[in-house]
Design a protein around this motif. Structure first.
Motif, short mmCIF file in Angstrom:
data_model
loop_
_atom_site.label_atom_id
_atom_site.label_comp_id
_atom_site.label_asym_id
_atom_site.label_seq_id
_atom_site.Cartn_x
_atom_site.Cartn_y
_atom_site.Cartn_z
N SER A 68 0.83 -1.21 0.00
CA SER A 68 0.00 0.00 0.00
C SER A 68 0.86 1.26 0.00
O SER A 68 0.57 2.23 -0.71
N LEU A 69 1.94 1.26 0.79
CA LEU A 69 2.85 2.40 0.79
C LEU A 69 3.50 2.55 -0.58
O LEU A 69 3.69 3.67 -1.08
N ALA A 70 3.85 1.43 -1.20
CA ALA A 70 4.43 1.48 -2.55
C ALA A 70 3.46 2.10 -3.54
O ALA A 70 3.86 2.85 -4.43
N GLU A 71 2.16 1.81 -3.39
CA GLU A 71 1.16 2.39 -4.28
C GLU A 71 1.10 3.90 -4.10
O GLU A 71 0.97 4.65 -5.09
N VAL A 80 3.78 11.49 3.90
CA VAL A 80 2.53 11.03 4.48
C VAL A 80 2.44 11.57 5.90
O VAL A 80 3.43 12.02 6.48
N GLU A 81 1.23 11.52 6.45
CA GLU A 81 1.00 11.81 7.86
C GLU A 81 0.45 10.54 8.49
O GLU A 81 -0.59 10.04 8.07
N ALA A 95 11.20 1.76 8.62
CA ALA A 95 11.80 0.90 7.61
C ALA A 95 10.85 0.68 6.44
O ALA A 95 11.27 0.67 5.27
N ALA A 96 9.56 0.51 6.74
CA ALA A 96 8.57 0.33 5.67
C ALA A 96 8.44 1.59 4.82
O ALA A 96 8.33 1.52 3.59
N LEU A 97 8.47 2.75 5.47
CA LEU A 97 8.42 4.01 4.73
C LEU A 97 9.65 4.17 3.84
O LEU A 97 9.54 4.55 2.67
N ASP A 98 10.82 3.88 4.40
CA ASP A 98 12.06 4.01 3.64
C ASP A 98 12.04 3.10 2.41
O ASP A 98 12.48 3.50 1.33
N ALA A 99 11.53 1.89 2.58
CA ALA A 99 11.49 0.94 1.47
C ALA A 99 10.60 1.45 0.34
O ALA A 99 10.84 1.17 -0.84
N ALA A 100 9.56 2.20 0.70
CA ALA A 100 8.64 2.74 -0.31
C ALA A 100 9.10 4.09 -0.86
O ALA A 100 8.51 4.60 -1.82
#
Length: 306
Positions: A68-71, A80-81, A95-100
């Motif tokens: 979803s973050l990738a989308e 994002v907030e 880490a998930a944000l960085d990956a996206a």
């Protein structure tokens, strides 16, 4: 074999593109052709200042956070907030944000009530890990008896906002307050509203405001008037539209004239325009519909001229 809970990029982007083509299409198509207004060059929302409140996508994020973050990144978002970490630690969420390829420049975190400095300090540390620049208290205005109408309660809360803002500033963060509609009720039987008290009793150097444009209208307040009354203090807005039914709508498809409001962006002090829809992925809509809302909102703001 793909897990059924995994987001299908082709399907979701196709749905989002279709939604964007239908919802708000007149604004998207007409804006670039209009080069000036009243003899001046038209302004626009800076693309790198467009964000999305992840509460909009809460149901979809619970299904597949990473996809979803990738989308969102593929749609065009760079920031994002957040509204919590979707069951992860602050470090895991970062880490998930960085990956996206996304930054959580802002986050909704409630200050403790009664105020507790050590609890708030822990929240600030998480905000630093995630990479926030702004940290925003998301809700006030009701108690066990319903909407608050006692001005002294608002004054006490304003003192807590100042305390939270002072600690946030020491941590290198800008602290804000996000409104709903209850704050616009008159207090103590007079004309002064809860929002009036919060703006007057908080230190402008410690507390800014994130005005939810939908809830301001629901509270019978013109956001332009709020800007005039609070110059330089409205650093963030939630771009949430109102349907004819007074319910929620995708940005650009409802009743709110966002361009008229954003003509006053400099006066307000605006640095973030945050797409949000409270029911974007809730029944009868599907979780994936929230990504359509995110797509429509981004395209609307990116094409808006005012």
């Amino acid at each position: 074999m793909q897990n059924e809970s995994t987001v299908s990029r082709r399907h979701l982007l196709g749905a989002a593109a279709a939604g964007a083509a239908v919802v708000g299409s007149s604004a998207v198509l007409a804006a670039p052709a209009e080069a000036s207004k009243g003899g001046r060059r038209l302004a626009r929302v800076p693309r790198d200042k467009i964000s999305v409140q992840l509460y909009t996508l809460r149901n979809q994020l619970a299904i597949d956070l990473d996809a979803s973050l990738a989308e969102l990144a593929e749609i065009g978002y760079t920031r994002v907030e957040h509204a919590g970490f979707v069951g992860r630690t602050a470090a895991q969420f970062r880490a998930a944000l960085d990956a996206a390829g996304l930054r959580a420049t802002s986050g909704h975190v409630g200050i403790p009530q009664p105020f507790n400095a050590s609890t708030w300090q822990a929240a600030l540390e998480d905000a630093q890990i995630v990479g926030n620049k702004y940290i925003v208290h998301p809700y006030f205005g009701t108690d066990a008896n319903g909407p608050i109408r006692d001005g002294s309660v608002y004054k006490a809360f304003a003192r807590d906002l100042n305390k939270a803002g002072a600690l946030a500033r020491k941590a290198g963060l800008s602290f804000g307050y996000h409104n709903h509609h209850n704050e616009f009720l008159p207090q103590d039987g007079g004309k002064r509203t809860g929002f009036d008290i919060l703006t007057r009793e908080t230190d402008p150097g410690l507390v800014h405001f994130e005005v939810d444009l939908y809830w301001a209208w629901r509270g019978a307040n013109d956001p332009v008037d709020l800007i005039h009354e609070n110059r330089g203090r409205i650093r963030q807005v939630h771009v949430k539209d109102m349907a004819v039914s007074s319910g929620f709508e995708d940005p650009g498809a409802g009743l709110i004239d966002f361009g008229r409001i954003f003509e006053h962006s400099r006066e307000a002090g605006l640095v973030e325009y945050i797409v949000e829809r409270d029911d974007a992925g809730s029944p009868p809509r599907t979780p994936a519909d929230a990504l359509t809302t995110a797509e429509v909102g981004f395209r609307y703001l990116d094409n808006l001229r005012f």
